[in-house]
Design an enzyme around this catalytic site. Structure first.
Site, mmCIF file in Angstrom:
data_model
loop_
_atom_site.group_PDB
_atom_site.id
_atom_site.type_symbol
_atom_site.label_atom_id
_atom_site.label_comp_id
_atom_site.label_asym_id
_atom_site.label_seq_id
_atom_site.Cartn_x
_atom_site.Cartn_y
_atom_site.Cartn_z
ATOM 1 N N HIS A 14 46.288 25.899 -48.476
ATOM 2 C CA HIS A 14 46.494 27.188 -49.221
ATOM 3 C C HIS A 14 46.167 26.646 -50.510
ATOM 4 C CE1 HIS A 14 49.325 28.382 -45.857
ATOM 5 N NE2 HIS A 14 49.113 29.571 -46.297
ATOM 6 N N GLY A 42 51.933 41.071 -58.553
ATOM 7 C CA GLY A 42 51.273 39.559 -58.150
ATOM 8 C C GLY A 42 50.234 39.800 -57.312
ATOM 9 N N GLY A 57 58.138 39.157 -46.336
ATOM 10 C CA GLY A 57 57.230 38.012 -46.078
ATOM 11 C C GLY A 57 57.279 36.859 -46.683
ATOM 12 N N LYS A 79 50.254 28.100 -54.443
ATOM 13 C CA LYS A 79 51.487 28.098 -53.461
ATOM 14 C C LYS A 79 52.659 27.232 -53.761
ATOM 15 C CE LYS A 79 52.410 28.629 -48.392
ATOM 16 N NZ LYS A 79 53.255 29.864 -48.706
#
Length: 270
Positions: free
Chosen positions: A158, A14, A101, A162
């Site tokens: 963003h 990714g 994360g 997202k």
């Protein structure tokens, strides 16, 4: 923190995974030990360094952590909530530390993470940027001085891909402010406004979300009074800031006892 720390990266193919591979390559005290992609991915068998654009690293992308058990000390995970829970379970069973994360966990998943962290050291943070973590400290001060007599709004933006909103960073901003003011964010948060909403309640903390283009991450907290307003803003121009923070967390967590830690502790800001 002497010597090299061996890391494995899940979700290696990714956008964030490739950035993490690049960050690991450039850090003197980090060694990329393994790179993992989902079963069936066309990237399985590809050299991780070539995928990330840093040249051949002789680390071949695999489709299971089971093939890499002896190759790393810390797992770094920026994938998705369900996948992160599975990976954390694996780390507990194989006595590996973990850096998470991923954002968007529900309450039940957070309880699971807390339970797993009793058995292995885990750093989990919605944002691993040094600047963002410093911003949270600045928000505490702003809330202490101005929070009780200003209208507080949080705006975040963003990229179009997202999946969760508001971002984990924005929610953490709200939590920091609410805690400082002795409020419960679940009760005072307002997520978007539409129609006839009536006069604003001073006790609320508003959230606005933007999803557009290739925005890496922008967050602003506004403390607005009559005649003046204070805005505290962080803008990320590259995912590398998050990746470098994750590498810093990996070097730190490998030396810790089992427990759930955050970037504030990694950076010594607590």
């Amino acid at each position: 923190m002497g010597g090299q720390v061996r890391v494995a990266i899940v979700g290696a193919g990714g956008r964030m995974g490739r950035t993490l591979i690049e960050a690991a390559y450039h850090q003197e005290h980090i060694l990329l030990g393994a790179a993992i992609e989902r079963a069936g991915s066309s990237l399985v068998g590809v050299d991780a360094g070539e995928l990330a654009g840093v040249g051949k690293l002789n680390v071949i992308i695999m489709d299971s952590l089971d093939y890499a058990t002896d190759d790393f000390d810390v797992l770094i995970d920026f994938t998705a909530p369900d996948a992160s829970i599975v990976h954390l379970d694996w780390c507990v069973r194989h006595k590996k530390a973990m850096v998470i994360g991923t954002t968007g966990f529900n309450q039940a998943q957070k309880i699971q993470i807390n339970a797993f962290a009793e058995q292995t050291p885990v750093v989990m943070a919605p944002n691993m940027s040094v600047g963002v973590n410093l911003m949270w400290k600045l928000l505490e001060l702003a809330a202490e001085v101005m929070g009780d007599y200003t209208d507080i709004e949080i705006i975040e933006g963003h990229h179009r891909h997202k999946k969760d909103a508001p971002s984990g960073t924005a929610l953490k901003m709200g939590e920091v402010i609410a805690k400082t003011l002795g409020r419960d964010l679940e009760k005072c948060a307002v997520y978007g406004r539409e129609g006839i909403t009536g006069e604003r309640d001073r006790e609320t903390i508003g959230f606005a979300t933007i999803r557009a283009g290739d925005l890496v991450g922008e967050h602003t907290a506004m403390f607005a009074d009559i005649g003046e307003r204070l805005e505290i803003t962080h803008k990320a121009s590259s995912r590398m800031t998050f990746a470098n923070g994750a590498m810093r967390a990996a070097r730190w967590v490998v030396e810790q006892k089992p427990g759930l830690y955050d970037m504030q502790q990694v950076l010594g800001l607590n």
